[in-house]
Design a protein around this motif. Structure first.
Motif, short mmCIF file in Angstrom:
data_model
loop_
_atom_site.label_atom_id
_atom_site.label_comp_id
_atom_site.label_asym_id
_atom_site.label_seq_id
_atom_site.Cartn_x
_atom_site.Cartn_y
_atom_site.Cartn_z
N ALA A 1 -3.59 14.94 -16.17
CA ALA A 1 -3.58 13.76 -17.05
C ALA A 1 -2.19 13.61 -17.68
CB ALA A 1 -4.64 13.90 -18.14
N HIS A 2 -1.64 12.44 -17.56
CA HIS A 2 -0.25 12.21 -17.98
C HIS A 2 -0.17 11.63 -19.39
CE1 HIS A 2 0.90 12.77 -13.79
NE2 HIS A 2 -0.09 11.97 -13.47
N ARG A 3 0.58 12.28 -20.25
CA ARG A 3 0.87 11.68 -21.56
C ARG A 3 1.80 10.49 -21.35
NH1 ARG A 3 2.71 15.53 -26.19
NH2 ARG A 3 4.67 15.48 -25.05
N ILE A 4 1.48 9.39 -21.98
CA ILE A 4 2.38 8.24 -21.88
C ILE A 4 3.61 8.52 -22.74
CG2 ILE A 4 2.63 5.78 -22.36
CD1 ILE A 4 -0.27 5.43 -21.65
N PRO A 5 4.80 8.42 -22.15
CA PRO A 5 6.01 8.81 -22.89
C PRO A 5 6.24 8.01 -24.16
CG PRO A 5 6.46 8.68 -20.54
CD PRO A 5 5.09 8.09 -20.75
N PRO B 1 10.78 5.26 -19.83
CA PRO B 1 10.00 6.18 -18.99
C PRO B 1 8.52 5.82 -18.96
CG PRO B 1 10.75 7.27 -21.02
CD PRO B 1 11.45 5.95 -20.95
N ALA B 2 8.01 5.22 -20.02
CA ALA B 2 6.60 4.81 -20.01
C ALA B 2 6.38 3.73 -18.95
CB ALA B 2 6.18 4.32 -21.39
N GLU B 3 7.29 2.76 -18.93
CA GLU B 3 7.16 1.69 -17.95
C GLU B 3 7.29 2.24 -16.53
OE1 GLU B 3 9.82 -1.55 -18.85
OE2 GLU B 3 8.92 -1.85 -20.83
N GLU B 4 8.16 3.22 -16.37
CA GLU B 4 8.33 3.81 -15.04
C GLU B 4 7.04 4.53 -14.62
OE1 GLU B 4 11.95 6.10 -14.66
OE2 GLU B 4 11.04 7.24 -13.01
N LEU B 5 6.46 5.27 -15.55
CA LEU B 5 5.22 6.00 -15.24
C LEU B 5 4.10 5.04 -14.87
CD1 LEU B 5 3.66 8.76 -15.27
CD2 LEU B 5 3.06 8.23 -17.64
N LEU B 6 4.05 3.90 -15.54
CA LEU B 6 2.93 2.97 -15.36
C LEU B 6 3.22 1.91 -14.30
CD1 LEU B 6 1.97 2.46 -19.12
CD2 LEU B 6 0.79 3.87 -17.43
N SER B 7 4.42 1.96 -13.68
CA SER B 7 4.75 0.90 -12.72
C SER B 7 3.80 0.97 -11.52
CB SER B 7 6.20 1.03 -12.27
OG SER B 7 6.33 2.13 -11.40
N GLY B 8 3.38 -0.15 -11.07
CA GLY B 8 2.44 -0.19 -9.94
C GLY B 8 0.99 -0.16 -10.38
N MET C 1 3.75 -1.56 -22.79
CA MET C 1 4.44 -0.67 -21.86
C MET C 1 3.86 -0.71 -20.45
SD MET C 1 5.69 2.42 -24.32
CE MET C 1 4.18 3.32 -24.45
N ALA C 2 2.67 -1.27 -20.27
CA ALA C 2 2.12 -1.41 -18.92
C ALA C 2 2.79 -2.61 -18.24
CB ALA C 2 0.61 -1.63 -19.02
N PRO C 3 2.72 -2.69 -16.90
CA PRO C 3 3.29 -3.85 -16.23
C PRO C 3 2.72 -5.14 -16.81
CG PRO C 3 2.65 -2.18 -14.62
CD PRO C 3 2.16 -1.71 -15.95
#
Lengths: 509, 509
Positions: free
Chosen positions: B241-245, B250-257, B282-284
């Motif tokens: 489970a990933h902590r949202i930065p 970096p949050a946008e990068e993690l959530l991209s797609g 921060m989500a797309p």
């Protein structure tokens, strides 16, 4: 010019050149602007209660506002208890609080809170800035508001985008409202009352100044003073004025026989707390009250007008005092030592709580000094108020008379004293107990303090090491366990500038 | 039975047996009653922020409320910033605040303030008691209110005379409302959405438990978690489970797609602060959000229902980890050392601020543990929350990962750790700077940090001596200036119970 710069220039134009700060992200524009706009002294405090308490101390000594800069709702929250004291001291303060940027406020981000709601209970004026263009103008309004009269906390809440966006010109220089002088006919009517038997004066606010007291002395009636006023001239010249005691019984005794009290920027005296089967008012029940000057009026001028026909009086001067000779260190010997060694024109910040009375008795014979007492009863003001007083008056010795219980609420003030090399001597009265609560517990009907209750009043297990605590924050710190040791350390402290802490370990009672 | 005793009995009957206290005169009846009514553990804190933070930590670990006992408006004010964190953590707390006696309230005594107004911004329920007879019943209402769901601060304000006057019977035992489970049809609809491409889960609240995560793991989609949730199971088993930065990039990068996020007791992710020319979400931008379970619903049960048809998965276990060999002490080597030496089932209270990320990366490989992170962004929670967690879980090792900046807001927690012999190891990350503000200053548009701004971010002149600070409060304290020293001290701390402080002086970057 961005908003932060416009704010800074507005404050400076209005003579506000000290900012007590604990900034965070939303206040970074203001911090950055300090390098572009010269003239503002930014003083870092490690906890917000130090900011608010220091701004209070500064205002009490100068009558002028410092600014505070705090971070969002929670940063403001930490400053509230000392703002409560500032409110009761009628201290002018411009309290700047950062807020999330306007586009971010709609989201429930972690730091989102109702900043205005936090500010309201302690503030006479609260405003959230609506645009960067209005920065200067609204900042001027905040400055004007804080002056009152009487002085108050003006809380100016600034969304971050209004700080980083282009703003208009700085706001105007404002002219604080003058305190009105009561009309001559009113003063004459009060003068007539003063000539009746059993009349007395009660002073508070700005009336409790050297000017006000000098005039009051000429009136030939008992003079009482509000012990919780922001700043009180004390020492031998002013010892004719009686502080109304903390507990109702001695207060009632002091005021017995008084039939009329003339209030000068003061309210009728009430006890600190309410107790079972006892009234809250402390003057005789049939005592009449008449107001010479209200809180927003010019008490010293009113007193001078009242005393116009009275001869001037010679006020006593302090004589040389003997040092105490008893070995055991007690509030009494500390008071005697401080009174004997006190330099001229000192400032004493008094948060001794249970140790206060015996010390103040000795100080009645000391050279003239100012006392900055507890005003709102919010504990943790002593060291911060001393910090602010020292920033306000770098040429005067500041002595913080602090208890080991109350000193633990905001000890971070010691660090700011060290960083700014403030001339503060902190005397910590160590009895390892919330001693006042022993007394108060019995007053509210508890006859025996059981072992579990005792744990909540006892400050041992472990003992707090104030010498190490002071040193941890960079303040030279010593310990005294006898009167001769205390005298030696206090003499050292008085002989040189800079922060110094004396842990005065009191002998068991 | 007086009111205080009725209150105490009501709390105990409802399973509340811990009270974090900083009492004053108006709360003395409650203190005195502790000796007449057995069962309540009264823990003294020397500043109110320790009370509120410790109650938060206790609630995060147990899901049950502790009580706090605070003194009037100003005492409450000092507790507000950590109550703000408790509010964001959805922690149940019964916050008892003394008030002047009703006959005293009409006077403007020093401590008179609008206590309800102070309480409201952090409380889900606020009530001032109207009579001693209603004490028990209203106390039961407070207990019921604090449970929510979700949990909240219930502030119960008690005029002193209602505590000392005769009161009726204690209030009833209340039954907290159960968290509803979303209807089966709703869960099926969400299940269908989960099968579409780009779907993911975002967990917070009680869903972020071992049970919730175990179910989420079976769903075969990316699992994200709210980094500011009150309690987060972490370590090797839960590292999927990933902590949202913290920062948006970096949050946008993690959530991209990600095209659909299923919210489980969570809200759509937003950045901590707003920044110029950047959105807060921060989500797309085209990401859809669907709620599986709202904040008041039973997230774990909903996740289990959602995973009903999915196979169980083997969660990774922690392997033995190597100790770091680099000499220089950095957040990276500290993280590696802690991960390698961490005992099973530890509780980590994380207020490292700028040092957090490198440490957490190592902890992803450590044995399973609970992290109690910053929730509301109010600084000064780390040591108090650790205090409460240790009171809640005496059989688990508590490690407070604290920064030298944030640790200075409420260091008084160390004294309560010493007095109660709490099993807390405090690691102070000393970089002598509000490091995060360097970063944040640049993000809000400042390219060069000038010398005057630098002074407001710099924590030197003087350096804070954390070893002496810890010792001043009775906590055994050591200093580490290299990785081998840190390993040695941390090993010592893990080998025995009781409070211990390690001042970890980081190598210059």
């Amino acid at each position: 010019m961005n908003g932060a710069e416009s704010l800074l220039r507005t404050l400076l134009a209005n003579g506000i050149d000290l900012c007590l700060m604990n900034p965070g992200t939303s206040e970074m524009q203001f911090v950055a602007a300090l390098d572009r706009v010269p003239g503002m002294r930014g003083v870092l405090c490690l906890q917000e209660g130090v900011c608010s308490g220091a701004a209070d101390g500064y205002a009490r000594m100068t009558g002028r506002p410092a600014a505070t800069l705090l971070h969002l709702g929670p940063g403001l929250a930490n400053g509230l208890s000392n703002f409560h004291n500032a409110r009761k001291a009628r201290s002018p303060i411009v309290n700047i609080v950062g807020e999330h940027s306007t586009q971010h406020l709609r989201y429930d981000a972690p730091l989102t809170a109702d900043v205005e709601a936090f500010a309201r209970p302690v503030s006479g004026w609260v405003r959230t800035l609506d645009s960067a263009e209005n920065m200067g103008f609204t900042a001027s309004e905040a400055v004007l508001a804080c002056y009152g009269p009487p002085g108050q906390v003006a809380s100016f809440i600034i969304p971050a985008d209004h700080s980083w966006s282009p703003a208009g010109e700085p706001g105007p220089v404002v002219q604080p409202s003058a305190r009105p002088i009561p009309p001559a006919a009113h003063i004459q009517a009060i003068a007539a009352r003063l000539r009746t038997p059993g009349a007395a004066l009660l002073l508070s606010g700005t009336a409790l100044s050297e000017r006000g007291l000098t005039a009051a002395a000429r009136l030939g009636v008992p003079v009482f003073l509000n012990r919780n006023c922001g700043r009180i001239p004390r020492g031998a010249p002013w010892s004719f004025a009686h502080r109304i005691p903390y507990f109702p019984e001695p207060a009632e005794e002091l005021l017995s026989g008084i039939q009329q009290i003339i209030l000068v920027e003061a309210e009728a005296p009430v006890s600190f707390f309410g107790y079972p089967n006892r009234r809250s008012t402390m003057a005789p029940e049939d005592c009449e009250f008449h107001t010479l000057a209200a809180q927003n009026e010019d008490g010293p001028a009113a007193l001078e007008a009242l005393a116009a026909g009275c001869p001037s009086v010679e006020l006593p001067r302090a004589a040389a005092l003997d040092l105490p000779t008893a070995e055991a260190l007690t509030p009494d010997t500390i008071g005697a030592a401080i009174a004997a060694l006190l330099p001229a024109n000192a400032i004493l910040c008094d948060e001794m709580v249970s140790s206060s009375e015996p010390v103040q008795l000795h100080l009645n014979h000391a050279p003239a000094h100012d006392v900055l007492p507890v005003t709102g009863g919010s504990i943790g003001q002593g060291l911060p108020v001393a910090t602010g007083a020292a920033l306000a008056c770098p040429d005067r010795k500041v002595i913080a008379l602090e208890a080991d219980g109350s000193g633990l609420y905001t000890p971070q003030a010691l660090w700011t004293m060290a960083r700014e090399r403030l001339d503060v001597t902190a005397v910590i009265f160590v009895n390892r107990r919330y001693r006042i609560l022993d007394v108060e517990m019995k007053r509210t009907g508890t006859t025996v303090i059981g072992p579990r209750a005792d744990e909540l009043v006892d400050l041992t297990r472990p003992d707090i090491d104030w010498r190490k605590l002071g040193e941890s924050m960079g303040v030279e710190s010593v310990r005294a366990t006898s009167t001769p040791e205390f005298i030696q350390h206090f003499r050292t402290a008085m002989s040189r500038p800079g922060p110094f802490l004396i842990e005065a370990v009191l002998a068991p009672e």
